[in-house]
Design an enzyme around this catalytic site. Structure first.
Site, PDB file in Angstrom:
ATOM      1  N   SER A  43       0.856  -1.186   0.000  1.00  0.00           N
ATOM      2  CA  SER A  43       0.000   0.000   0.000  1.00  0.00           C
ATOM      3  C   SER A  43       0.892   1.237   0.000  1.00  0.00           C
ATOM      4  O   SER A  43       2.073   1.165   0.356  1.00  0.00           O
ATOM      5  CB  SER A  43      -0.834   0.011   1.280  1.00  0.00           C
ATOM      6  N   TYR A  89      -1.567  -0.314  10.830  1.00  0.00           N
ATOM      7  CA  TYR A  89      -1.751  -0.746   9.432  1.00  0.00           C
ATOM      8  C   TYR A  89      -0.513  -0.368   8.616  1.00  0.00           C
ATOM      9  O   TYR A  89       0.023  -1.187   7.858  1.00  0.00           O
ATOM     10  CB  TYR A  89      -3.007  -0.100   8.847  1.00  0.00           C
TER      11      TYR A  89
HETATM   12  P1  NDP Z   1     -11.196  -6.285   0.157  1.00  0.00           P
HETATM   13  O1  NDP Z   1     -11.718  -6.148   1.542  1.00  0.00           O
HETATM   14  O2  NDP Z   1     -12.155  -6.247  -0.971  1.00  0.00           O
HETATM   15  O3  NDP Z   1     -10.354  -7.632   0.033  1.00  0.00           O
HETATM   16  C1  NDP Z   1      -9.636  -8.180   1.091  1.00  0.00           C
HETATM   17  C2  NDP Z   1      -9.478  -9.663   0.817  1.00  0.00           C
HETATM   18  O4  NDP Z   1      -8.695 -10.243   1.861  1.00  0.00           O
HETATM   19  C3  NDP Z   1     -10.815 -10.396   0.803  1.00  0.00           C
HETATM   20  O5  NDP Z   1     -10.848 -11.291  -0.278  1.00  0.00           O
HETATM   21  C4  NDP Z   1     -10.809 -11.160   2.117  1.00  0.00           C
HETATM   22  O6  NDP Z   1     -11.523 -12.385   1.967  1.00  0.00           O
HETATM   23  C5  NDP Z   1      -9.329 -11.421   2.290  1.00  0.00           C
HETATM   24  N1  NDP Z   1      -9.011 -11.732   3.674  1.00  0.00           N
HETATM   25  C6  NDP Z   1      -9.197 -10.963   4.770  1.00  0.00           C
HETATM   26  N2  NDP Z   1      -8.813 -11.634   5.866  1.00  0.00           N
HETATM   27  C7  NDP Z   1      -8.387 -12.859   5.452  1.00  0.00           C
HETATM   28  C8  NDP Z   1      -7.883 -14.005   6.095  1.00  0.00           C
HETATM   29  N3  NDP Z   1      -7.754 -14.055   7.434  1.00  0.00           N
HETATM   30  N4  NDP Z   1      -7.538 -15.084   5.357  1.00  0.00           N
HETATM   31  C9  NDP Z   1      -7.686 -15.064   4.017  1.00  0.00           C
HETATM   32  N5  NDP Z   1      -8.166 -14.010   3.332  1.00  0.00           N
HETATM   33  C10 NDP Z   1      -8.509 -12.922   4.046  1.00  0.00           C
HETATM   34  O7  NDP Z   1     -10.089  -5.157  -0.001  1.00  0.00           O
HETATM   35  P2  NDP Z   1      -8.978  -4.873  -1.123  1.00  0.00           P
HETATM   36  O8  NDP Z   1      -9.225  -5.635  -2.329  1.00  0.00           O
HETATM   37  O9  NDP Z   1      -8.851  -3.430  -1.190  1.00  0.00           O
HETATM   38  O10 NDP Z   1      -7.685  -5.409  -0.365  1.00  0.00           O
HETATM   39  C11 NDP Z   1      -6.733  -6.261  -0.967  1.00  0.00           C
HETATM   40  C12 NDP Z   1      -5.340  -5.829  -0.534  1.00  0.00           C
HETATM   41  O11 NDP Z   1      -5.087  -4.523  -1.059  1.00  0.00           O
HETATM   42  C13 NDP Z   1      -5.139  -5.735   0.973  1.00  0.00           C
HETATM   43  O12 NDP Z   1      -3.903  -6.307   1.322  1.00  0.00           O
HETATM   44  C14 NDP Z   1      -5.122  -4.226   1.218  1.00  0.00           C
HETATM   45  O13 NDP Z   1      -4.364  -3.887   2.351  1.00  0.00           O
HETATM   46  C15 NDP Z   1      -4.489  -3.729  -0.067  1.00  0.00           C
HETATM   47  N6  NDP Z   1      -4.717  -2.326  -0.370  1.00  0.00           N
HETATM   48  C16 NDP Z   1      -5.985  -1.852  -0.604  1.00  0.00           C
HETATM   49  C17 NDP Z   1      -6.178  -0.502  -0.843  1.00  0.00           C
HETATM   50  C18 NDP Z   1      -7.545   0.099  -1.036  1.00  0.00           C
HETATM   51  O14 NDP Z   1      -7.641   1.338  -1.057  1.00  0.00           O
HETATM   52  N7  NDP Z   1      -8.595  -0.684  -1.206  1.00  0.00           N
HETATM   53  C19 NDP Z   1      -5.053   0.429  -0.883  1.00  0.00           C
HETATM   54  C20 NDP Z   1      -3.784  -0.175  -0.640  1.00  0.00           C
HETATM   55  C21 NDP Z   1      -3.639  -1.499  -0.401  1.00  0.00           C
HETATM   56  P3  NDP Z   1     -12.416 -13.113   3.079  1.00  0.00           P
HETATM   57  O15 NDP Z   1     -12.958 -12.048   3.973  1.00  0.00           O
HETATM   58  O16 NDP Z   1     -13.430 -13.836   2.271  1.00  0.00           O
HETATM   59  O17 NDP Z   1     -11.458 -14.042   3.771  1.00  0.00           O
END
Ligand code: NDP
Length: 257
Positions: free
Chosen positions: A145, A158
């Site tokens: 990020s 975070y």
């Molecule tokens: P989402 O919340 O849409 O996606 C997060 C994903 O992580 C989901 O598929 C969720 O699936 C999965 N997840 C969460 N906890 C667990 C776990 N314990 N085990 C396995 N899977 C898990 O958000 P984003 O797509 O935005 O996030 C994806 C990545 O991008 C993250 O690492 C985030 O930090 C990063 N990011 C996002 C930004 C933004 O502005 N959106 C900016 C910068 C970085 P489920 O709950 O089904 O397990």
């Protein structure tokens, strides 16, 4: 000029594939002919995504995986090996962002962020690395990020997890580069997005903060989409095999920090 890397028939594991960036990346990979292992905890979403990929002629497998469970993460790699005999790509994307000021002492949120964003990512790296080393080929993409480059007050933990992911990525890259014989077949890329419109703000447990973050996200003109990030990931994956795109920082044009 060398040709770009063809992704067709490669095997990819995508963590956090049930929504947002992971889902969009899985779709983009499948569209390129990659066999994709879809991992997350929401099994219904994974199944729907697998069916969508298959309906479009692609190949995918869905696999329940909480990345905090090291044995389960290893089982994902074992399942990919059993089905397709190799793992070429890891999209290390699962993450949560339950932010709050440190003085709020939300110990459980700190544990969740560290366990998922840092330890979960390490478990995935540790599980695929022996396979990639045997293959002398692989690409690990760690979704960090802009919070891995800057520190935002109220987001310190975070930011710490994403800074850690940058350090782990750079350390891994350097270790692989100095290995004898050089393991230049294994590449490591950090993708560092700014604001992307996904469900990520929903992981914030403090309701007031969650509302603030939601409004900040939805109020940003030209906020990125998950597809924008998937495109950046494909750019790194498709670079010629001797080219390691180490880091891509992608912000909306209107984001200041
Ligand atoms: P989402 O919340 O849409 O996606 C997060 C994903 O992580 C989901 O598929 C969720 O699936 C999965 N997840 C969460 N906890 C667990 C776990 N314990 N085990 C396995 N899977 C898990 O958000 P984003 O797509 O935005 O996030 C994806 C990545 O991008 C993250 O690492 C985030 O930090 C990063 N990011 C996002 C930004 C933004 O502005 N959106 C900016 C910068 C970085 P489920 O709950 O089904 O397990």
């Amino acid at each position: 000029m060398s040709d770009s890397t063809s992704l067709r028939d490669q095997v990819a594991i995508v963590t956090g594939a049930s929504s947002g960036i992971g889902e969009a990346t899985a779709l983009a990979l499948a569209d390129r002919g990659v066999k994709v292992v879809l991992c997350a905890r929401r099994e219904g979403r994974l199944k729907a995504l697998r069916e969508r990929i298959e309906a479009a002629g692609g190949t995918a497998m869905d696999f329940y995986c909480d990345v905090r469970d090291r044995g389960r993460v290893q089982a994902v790699v074992d399942a990919a090996m059993m089905a397709w005999g190799r793992v070429d790509i890891l999209i290390n994307n699962a993450g949560v962002m339950p932010v709050s000021p440190i003085a709020a002492r939300r110990f459980d949120d700190w544990d969740r962020m560290i366990d998922i964003n840092v330890k979960g990512a390490l478990y995935a790296i540790g599980s695929v690395l022996p396979v990639m080393q045997r293959q002398h080929r692989g690409h690990i993409v760690n979704v960090s990020s802009v919070a891995g480059r800057h520190v935002f007050p109220g987001n310190a933990v975070y930011c710490a997890t994403k800074h850690a992911l940058h350090v782990i990525s750079e350390g891994l890259r350097a270790e692989l580069a100095q290995a004898t014989p050089p393991e230049h077949g294994i590449r490591v890329t950090i993708i560092a997005p700014g604001v992307v419109l996904t469900e990520l703000p929903e992981s914030t447990t403090d309701e007031t903060l969650r509302d603030t973050i939601r409004s900040w996200y939805t109020g940003m003109p030209g906020a990125l989409t998950s597809e924008d990030i998937a495109r950046a990931i494909l750019f790194a994956l498709e670079a010629p095999s001797h080219v390691n795109i180490n880091e891509i920082l992608v912000r909306p044009a209107a984001q200041q920090r």
